[in-house]
Design an enzyme around this catalytic site. Structure first.
Site, short mmCIF file in Angstrom:
data_model
loop_
_atom_site.label_atom_id
_atom_site.label_comp_id
_atom_site.label_asym_id
_atom_site.label_seq_id
_atom_site.Cartn_x
_atom_site.Cartn_y
_atom_site.Cartn_z
N ARG A 81 14.58 -1.06 19.31
CA ARG A 81 13.42 -1.95 19.28
C ARG A 81 12.13 -1.15 19.31
O ARG A 81 12.13 0.02 19.68
CB ARG A 81 13.45 -2.91 20.49
N ASN A 93 13.46 14.65 30.90
CA ASN A 93 12.37 14.79 29.94
C ASN A 93 12.38 16.12 29.21
O ASN A 93 12.77 17.16 29.76
CB ASN A 93 11.04 14.61 30.67
N GLU A 107 11.40 10.56 26.37
CA GLU A 107 12.00 10.36 27.69
C GLU A 107 13.43 9.83 27.57
O GLU A 107 13.65 8.62 27.52
CB GLU A 107 11.14 9.42 28.53
N ASP A 133 0.86 -1.17 0.00
CA ASP A 133 0.00 0.00 0.00
C ASP A 133 0.90 1.23 0.00
O ASP A 133 2.10 1.15 0.31
CB ASP A 133 -0.89 -0.03 1.25
N ASP A 183 -0.33 5.14 0.81
CA ASP A 183 -0.66 6.16 1.81
C ASP A 183 -0.75 5.56 3.21
O ASP A 183 -1.53 4.64 3.46
CB ASP A 183 -1.99 6.83 1.45
N LYS A 196 11.54 7.44 41.02
CA LYS A 196 10.76 6.90 42.14
C LYS A 196 10.25 5.49 41.88
O LYS A 196 10.28 4.63 42.75
CB LYS A 196 9.57 7.84 42.42
#
Length: 379
Positions: free
Chosen positions: A337, A262, A312, A17, A19, A254
């Protein structure tokens, strides 16, 4: 969600395919619709995307006109929309892994066909902006060349016929549910690469569901394997992002014991669309501190069920203090991955540390280590 290797049917050709599978048409369509609908006092919020993905242009236009209650007919909508779309065709980018897959199959003499719900002329106009693509396809089949579009099997049956192949020997690669249905109805094997996030549950009829074309393993289908994986990593065209370090979800240190630095995603909407969710690695620069190895996730983190796609990074260095607000520069150079879910927090943490080990080893290779000196990281 893949079949066991012993059950997979060996394939001799690939039907692709266009699009949403090879090119990011949805991004350009969305940009045009946002502007177009404004004149009717409407706001494109993407809520109809799931309804129009994989549909014929006429079906998609009908959905938009009806669902938004536009005071125009479908023909009028198309007469206004398509000139705008045609003017933007050169801005439709190939999706990650698309050119790599096409070149690989062509290099190994695997017959390929483009089989799309777009018209033949529309298909050729789109691929004209991607150098070398047209020459790679033995066959191109558009919606206007068959009786019925997807989810009917006609397009794939015609593509197999023109390739002089039995559909059972063909492997279809599709992003949409109608496309997967069409491939299965034609008697082919189908790999689904969903173009919309968090929709894999809709693709139960596919023989395999993968996160992106970066994750396809041709050898599992009797096709020549890629040879470009290095130390469990895939080199990619480097890309850069940066900004001040912000507070995240409070779960890195934590909950996971892994302190992430971040970045805000508000300035990187296009990058988040262009790059599949998954685990990447590269180099991180803090201009006042230095350059460090880095591994990062992009995505929704299924274990925590994020509502928005996030970036992250984990800087692979033991810092003695927080550095919120400091400018962080990243060069992403490789892929490890796809994003995955986990049955327990312990298995998630173990996988993250495995990713770290893979990234640390790989970044010592000259292929990747050369980017450590890039001035972008320290300027």
């Amino acid at each position: 969600m893949s079949m066991s290797n012993s059950l997979k049917k060996l394939s001799s050709c690939v039907l692709l395919d266009l699009d949403g599978t090879l090119i990011n048409t949805d991004g350009v369509v969305g940009d045009i619709l946002r502007k177009y609908l404004c004149k009717y006092g409407k706001q494109w919020d993407g809520r109809e995307t799931l309804k129009i993905v994989g549909k014929t242009p006429l079906e998609a236009a009908t959905t938009i006109v009806e669902d938004y209650g536009l005071p125009c007919g479908v023909d009028e909508f198309n007469s206004e929309f398509y000139p705008l779309f045609s003017a933007q065709m050169d801005k439709i980018k190939s999706l990650p892994g698309a050119s790599r897959l096409i070149r690989h199959l062509k290099c190994h003499g695997v017959p390929m066909a483009l089989a799309s719900n777009s018209s033949r002329a529309n298909i050729e106009s789109k691929i004209a902006h991607h150098k070398g693509w047209k020459e790679c396809f033995s066959v191109i089949v558009g919606r206007d060349e068959v009786s019925k579009g997807k989810p009917a099997p006609d397009i794939f049956l015609e593509a197999a016929k023109r390739l002089n192949k039995d559909p059972a020997d063909c492997l279809v690669i599709e992003d949409s549910v109608p496309g997967v249905m069409a491939g299965k109805a034609a008697g082919t094997k189908v790999i689904a690469v969903p173009s919309l996030p968090k929709q894999t549950h809709l693709y139960t009829s596919a023989d395999e569901v993968i996160n992106s074309l970066l994750d396809i393993r041709p050898e599992e289908w009797g096709l020549p394997p890629f040879q470009d994986w290095i130390e469990n990593t895939l080199p990619i065209d480097p890309w850069h992002i940066g900004g001040p370090v912000i507070k995240g979800f409070g779960r890195g240190s934590k909950v996971l014991g892994i302190p992430t630095a971040n970045l805000s995603t508000k300035d990187y909407a296009s990058e988040l669309v262009e790059h599949p969710s998954g685990v990447y690695f590269g180099w991180a620069g803090l201009p006042t501190r230095g350059v460090y190895k880095m591994v990062m996730s992009i995505g929704w983190n299924p274990f925590f069920d994020n509502k928005e796609k996030t970036i992250e990074p984990w800087l692979l260095h033991d810092f003695t203090e927080d550095f919120y607000g400091e400018e962080l520069r990243l060069i992403i150079v490789g892929y490890i991955r796809p994003e995955a879910n986990f049955t327990s927090l312990e298995s998630l943490v173990a996988k993250i540390h495995e990713d770290r080990e893979v990234a640390e080893r790989a970044l010592d290779l000259p292929l990747y280590s050369k980017f450590k000196g890039d001035t972008y990281l320290t300027e």
